[in-house]
Design a protein around this motif. Structure first.
Motif, PDB file in Angstrom:
ATOM      1  N   LEU A  31       3.531   2.192  -6.472  1.00 31.48           N
ATOM      2  CA  LEU A  31       4.659   1.452  -5.965  1.00 31.48           C
ATOM      3  C   LEU A  31       5.258   1.727  -4.569  1.00 31.48           C
ATOM      4  N   LEU A  32       5.249   0.964  -3.894  1.00 30.49           N
ATOM      5  CA  LEU A  32       5.734   1.046  -2.373  1.00 30.49           C
ATOM      6  C   LEU A  32       6.856   0.255  -2.122  1.00 30.49           C
ATOM      7  N   ASN A  33       8.077   0.845  -1.709  1.00 26.30           N
ATOM      8  CA  ASN A  33       9.209   0.274  -1.518  1.00 26.30           C
ATOM      9  C   ASN A  33       9.582   0.536  -0.098  1.00 26.30           C
ATOM     10  N   LEU A  34       9.231  -0.666   0.955  1.00 27.34           N
ATOM     11  CA  LEU A  34       9.797  -0.668   2.376  1.00 27.34           C
ATOM     12  C   LEU A  34      10.603  -1.877   2.565  1.00 27.34           C
ATOM     13  N   SER A  35      11.800  -2.031   1.648  1.00 25.90           N
ATOM     14  CA  SER A  35      12.573  -3.160   1.879  1.00 25.90           C
ATOM     15  C   SER A  35      13.560  -2.872   2.722  1.00 25.90           C
ATOM     16  N   ASN A  36      14.063  -3.766   3.225  1.00 24.41           N
ATOM     17  CA  ASN A  36      15.388  -3.763   4.347  1.00 24.41           C
ATOM     18  C   ASN A  36      15.253  -2.932   5.460  1.00 24.41           C
ATOM     19  N   ASN A  37      13.935  -3.024   6.177  1.00 23.13           N
ATOM     20  CA  ASN A  37      13.664  -2.208   7.416  1.00 23.13           C
ATOM     21  C   ASN A  37      13.602  -3.338   8.403  1.00 23.13           C
ATOM     22  N   LEU A  38      12.819  -2.651   9.526  1.00 21.27           N
ATOM     23  CA  LEU A  38      12.859  -3.565  10.439  1.00 21.27           C
ATOM     24  C   LEU A  38      11.365  -3.851  11.171  1.00 21.27           C
ATOM     25  N   LEU A  39      10.429  -3.924   9.925  1.00 16.25           N
ATOM     26  CA  LEU A  39       8.964  -4.352  10.041  1.00 16.25           C
ATOM     27  C   LEU A  39       8.699  -5.698  10.420  1.00 16.25           C
ATOM     28  N   ALA A  40       7.830  -5.701  11.381  1.00 15.88           N
ATOM     29  CA  ALA A  40       7.165  -7.013  11.599  1.00 15.88           C
ATOM     30  C   ALA A  40       5.865  -7.269  11.116  1.00 15.88           C
ATOM     31  N   THR A  41       5.338  -6.341  10.732  1.00 14.91           N
ATOM     32  CA  THR A  41       3.886  -6.317   9.778  1.00 14.91           C
ATOM     33  C   THR A  41       3.769  -4.942   9.098  1.00 14.91           C
ATOM     34  N   LEU A  42       2.776  -4.994   8.106  1.00 18.45           N
ATOM     35  CA  LEU A  42       2.299  -3.989   7.436  1.00 18.45           C
ATOM     36  C   LEU A  42       0.790  -4.214   7.247  1.00 18.45           C
ATOM     37  N   GLU A  43      -0.092  -3.496   8.114  1.00 14.47           N
ATOM     38  CA  GLU A  43      -1.320  -3.712   8.243  1.00 14.47           C
ATOM     39  C   GLU A  43      -2.225  -2.847   6.888  1.00 14.47           C
ATOM     40  N   GLU A  44      -3.314  -3.436   6.424  1.00 17.36           N
ATOM     41  CA  GLU A  44      -4.067  -2.839   5.550  1.00 17.36           C
ATOM     42  C   GLU A  44      -4.756  -1.411   5.986  1.00 17.36           C
ATOM     43  N   SER A  45      -5.064  -1.375   7.220  1.00 23.82           N
ATOM     44  CA  SER A  45      -5.438  -0.100   7.713  1.00 23.82           C
ATOM     45  C   SER A  45      -4.329   0.896   7.746  1.00 23.82           C
ATOM     46  N   THR A  46      -3.218   0.890   7.073  1.00 25.05           N
ATOM     47  CA  THR A  46      -2.237   1.959   7.043  1.00 25.05           C
ATOM     48  C   THR A  46      -2.337   2.614   5.673  1.00 25.05           C
ATOM     49  N   PHE A  47      -2.960   1.999   4.775  1.00 27.53           N
ATOM     50  CA  PHE A  47      -3.369   2.513   3.290  1.00 27.53           C
ATOM     51  C   PHE A  47      -4.575   3.494   3.372  1.00 27.53           C
ATOM     52  N   HIS A  48      -4.686   4.078   2.345  1.00 32.42           N
ATOM     53  CA  HIS A  48      -5.929   4.984   1.901  1.00 32.42           C
ATOM     54  C   HIS A  48      -6.929   3.763   1.253  1.00 32.42           C
ATOM     55  N   SER A  49      -6.133   3.253   0.337  1.00 36.68           N
ATOM     56  CA  SER A  49      -6.878   2.060  -0.433  1.00 36.68           C
ATOM     57  C   SER A  49      -5.689   1.154  -0.888  1.00 36.68           C
ATOM     58  N   VAL A  50      -5.861  -0.179  -0.866  1.00 34.82           N
ATOM     59  CA  VAL A  50      -4.721  -1.149  -1.558  1.00 34.82           C
ATOM     60  C   VAL A  50      -5.383  -1.421  -2.913  1.00 34.82           C
ATOM     61  N   ASN A  51      -6.235  -1.000  -3.224  1.00 29.71           N
ATOM     62  CA  ASN A  51      -6.610  -1.460  -4.829  1.00 29.71           C
ATOM     63  C   ASN A  51      -5.759  -0.714  -5.639  1.00 29.71           C
ATOM     64  N   THR A  52      -5.262   0.475  -5.568  1.00 35.12           N
ATOM     65  CA  THR A  52      -4.333   1.126  -6.289  1.00 35.12           C
ATOM     66  C   THR A  52      -2.923   0.619  -6.554  1.00 35.12           C
ATOM     67  N   LEU A  53      -2.503  -0.302  -5.501  1.00 42.85           N
ATOM     68  CA  LEU A  53      -1.205  -0.682  -5.681  1.00 42.85           C
ATOM     69  C   LEU A  53      -0.941  -1.887  -6.478  1.00 42.85           C
ATOM     70  N   GLU A  54       0.338  -1.748  -7.146  1.00 47.55           N
ATOM     71  CA  GLU A  54       0.697  -2.675  -8.156  1.00 47.55           C
ATOM     72  C   GLU A  54       1.836  -3.205  -7.906  1.00 47.55           C
ATOM     73  N   THR A  55       2.894  -2.561  -7.100  1.00 46.02           N
ATOM     74  CA  THR A  55       4.211  -2.989  -6.687  1.00 46.02           C
ATOM     75  C   THR A  55       4.474  -2.772  -5.434  1.00 46.02           C
ATOM     76  N   LEU A  56       4.906  -3.774  -4.635  1.00 46.31           N
ATOM     77  CA  LEU A  56       5.221  -3.762  -3.120  1.00 46.31           C
ATOM     78  C   LEU A  56       6.467  -4.393  -2.897  1.00 46.31           C
ATOM     79  N   ARG A  57       7.282  -3.705  -2.197  1.00 47.10           N
ATOM     80  CA  ARG A  57       8.506  -4.423  -1.819  1.00 47.10           C
ATOM     81  C   ARG A  57       8.644  -4.158  -0.261  1.00 47.10           C
TER      82      ARG A  57
END
Length: 594
Positions: free
Chosen positions: A320-346
């Protein structure tokens, strides 16, 4: 006789089950539960007529002023006692002395300023004690000495200014402690050291400015730590969490402006981390690299504008990753070690730019859980306000395509400057999405817009070097990069010492020391070079003439010696007529010695 006994037993049962039997007139009783509820009856003292077998007694929201020894003595079977929201200002030692079976005691919302030693004597079975919302100023030594089975203690929302070092001694089984809305300005590690079984510590609404190294060092069993609403806290020291085996950490509503990566490095067993509602603007690369067991990460409402590539490196089990209510314009896949384990994204509540950097989210939009809050596009204008999950597949080839950066105006920039001058190099790039500009110095240091010091990157990619120095000379590389690739450009700088520069006191001393230890240097100009060359040539010619003179003198004085000789030789004899025809006689020649 047996018939009479049966009738007597039936009569007793009917009496016990009759409503209002053995119950104070202004209270409600439940004989089957052995409870008496005298809630909000404007009582000024404990009412008479309470059954002696009562186990649950609720006297909350009344006007009881004090508790004296003997007030509760007639009810030795009490297990739960609620005296919350009265106006109790004094509790005398021994007031609870006869309640050997008491398990829950609530004194919340009273006027207690001080609890003397001995008040909780003989409460060995007490498991919950609530002293919150009083006016306690100090917790004295051995205040809870006899509460060896207490598991939960609430002392928040008081006027506490000091907790003595032995205040918590005797609390061998305490598992949960809450301190909130107090006047504490420091947290005593010696006081907390007595809580060897403490598993959860909640510290809320406190004016403590810093976490010190020894605060939690002696709490090896602590699993859950909550730090909430500490407005004076600006930094989490690197060693403040050392020695803990936390599984959950929450640091919210403080004034920390950076991810406390150094402090988190020691928490290898952490599974949940909440850093929401702190003024954190950037998540640098590798901020959580040592949290290999982390499953939940919350950074909501944290003023985040940049999440650098590989920021979540090492999070192999993130769910679970919660980045809600910020000033982000993007979230690149390269920021993760792996996105395959991610189930919930805010990522809702962010001004997202729907381009190729979000392609990985769009491709997983039907399997990712957005927790009921769908993220939407802020740009481009054609899809503004559209939820990512609702975008048709045709938009993938229209909006989610990257264009590699290309640097404009590639003419060579070669700048010569004097020490102390300001130097600027221009670097403009275009691409989709908009490329980011970074410069690499001759010392192989990467300079970005977030860098400080004399060298920095301005808006638009211009590199500014303030007060240039000789060591700044060399080749600078501009790197324009985005999700589609990168482009580079080179510029050179030569910095000369200033001729009329005034030396400071320290520089003058250094210059004098160098002059004493180093040989003098002579400047070279054209006249010096010509004179040196002429002197060298004259010296060389003189040596050659001198050698010829010596040879001449030696040859004149060597006497009448034979200076030539004759050599006679003949060819080797070869068989055959052809060889015989070409064979001649012996040959002679003279050789003269010089």
């Amino acid at each position: 006789m047996t018939c009479w006994l049966q009738l007597l037993s039936l009569h007793l049962v009917l009496l016990n089950g009759a409503p209002g039997a053995g119950c104070p007139a202004r209270c409600e009783c439940a004989p089957q539960l052995r409870s008496v509820v005298c809630h909000r009856r404007r009582l000024t003292a404990i009412p008479e007529g309470i059954p002696t077998e009562t186990r649950i007694l609720e006297l909350n929201r009344n006007r009881i002023r004090c508790l004296n020894p003997g007030d509760l003595a007639p009810y030795p079977l009490l297990e739960e006692l609620d005296l919350s929201e009265n106006i109790i200002a004094h509790v005398e030692p021994g007031a609870f002395g006869n309640l050997l079976h008491l398990q829950t005691l609530r004194l919340r919302g009273n006027q207690l300023k001080l609890i003397p030693p001995g008040v909780f004597t003989k409460l060995g079975n007490l498991t919950l004690l609530d002293l919150s919302e009083n006016k306690l100023v100090i917790l004295l030594d051995h205040m809870f000495q006899d509460l060896r089975n207490l598991k939960r203690l609430e002392v928040g929302d008081n006027d506490l200014v000091f907790i003595s070092q032995r205040a918590f001694s005797g609390l061998l089984a305490l598992e949960e402690l809450t301190l909130e809305r107090c006047n504490l300005t420091t947290l005593s590690g010696e006081s907390l050291a007595h809580l060897q079984s403490l598993g959860a510590l909640r510290l809320r609404y406190l004016g403590i400015p810093a976490l010190e190294e020894h605060n939690f060092r002696r709490l090896p069993g602590l699993l859950h730590l909550e730090i909430d609403n500490w407005p004076l806290l600006e930094e989490v020291a690197a060693s403040s969490l050392q020695g803990l085996n936390l599984s959950s950490l929450s640091v919210t509503y403080t004034n920390i402006s950076a991810v406390p990566a150094a402090a988190l490095r020691h928490l290898a067993y952490l599974t949940s981390l909440n850093l929401s509602y702190n003024p954190i603007s950037t998540v640098p690369r590798g901020s959580f690299r040592d949290l290999v067991r982390l499953r939940e990460l919350h950074l909501a409402g944290a003023l985040l504008a940049v999440v650098e590539p590989q920021a979540f490196l090492g999070l192999r089990q993130i769910r679970l990753l919660n980045l809600s209510n910020n000033l982000l314009a993007t979230l690149e896949e390269s920021t993760f070690h792996s996105v395959n384990t991610l189930e919930t994204l805010r990522v809702d509540g962010n001004p997202l730019a729907c381009d190729c950097r979000l392609l990985w989210i769009v491709q997983r939009r039907k399997t990712l859980n957005f927790d009921g809050r769908l993220p939407s596009c802020a740009t481009p204008a054609e899809v503004r306000g559209d939820a990512l999950r609702a975008l048709p597949d045709s938009t993938l080839f229209e909006y989610f395509v990257c264009r590699k950066p290309k640097i404009r105006e590639r003419r060579l920039q070669h700048v010569t400057a004097t020490e102390g001058q300001a130097v600027s190099f221009f670097c403009r790039a275009e691409g989709e999405p908009e490329p980011s500009i970074a410069w690499v110095t001759p010392q192989h240091q990467v300079v970005t817009g977030a860098s400080g010091g004399r060298t920095r990157v301005l808006l638009g990619g211009t590199l500014e070097i303030r007060e240039a120095q000789a060591q700044d000379s060399g080749t600078y590389v501009c790197v324009a990069s985005n999700a589609g690739g990168n482009d580079t450009y080179f510029a050179t700088l030569m910095v000369h010492p200033g001729a009329n520069r005034t030396l400071g006191p320290g520089e003058a001393g250094d210059l004098a020391a160098r002059n004493d230890t180093q040989p003098p240097r002579f400047p070279l100009d054209l006249t010096t070079i010509l004179v040196s060359t002429a002197m060298g040539c004259i010296t060389f010619l003189g040596v050659v003439l001198f050698c010829f003179l010596l040879l001449f003198v030696w040859s004149r004085g060597r006497g009448q010696h034979k200076s030539n000789f004759s050599v006679e030789y003949s060819f080797r004899k070869v068989d055959g007529p052809a060889a015989a025809a070409g064979q001649g006689g012996a040959r002679k020649f003279n050789m003269k010695m010089i």
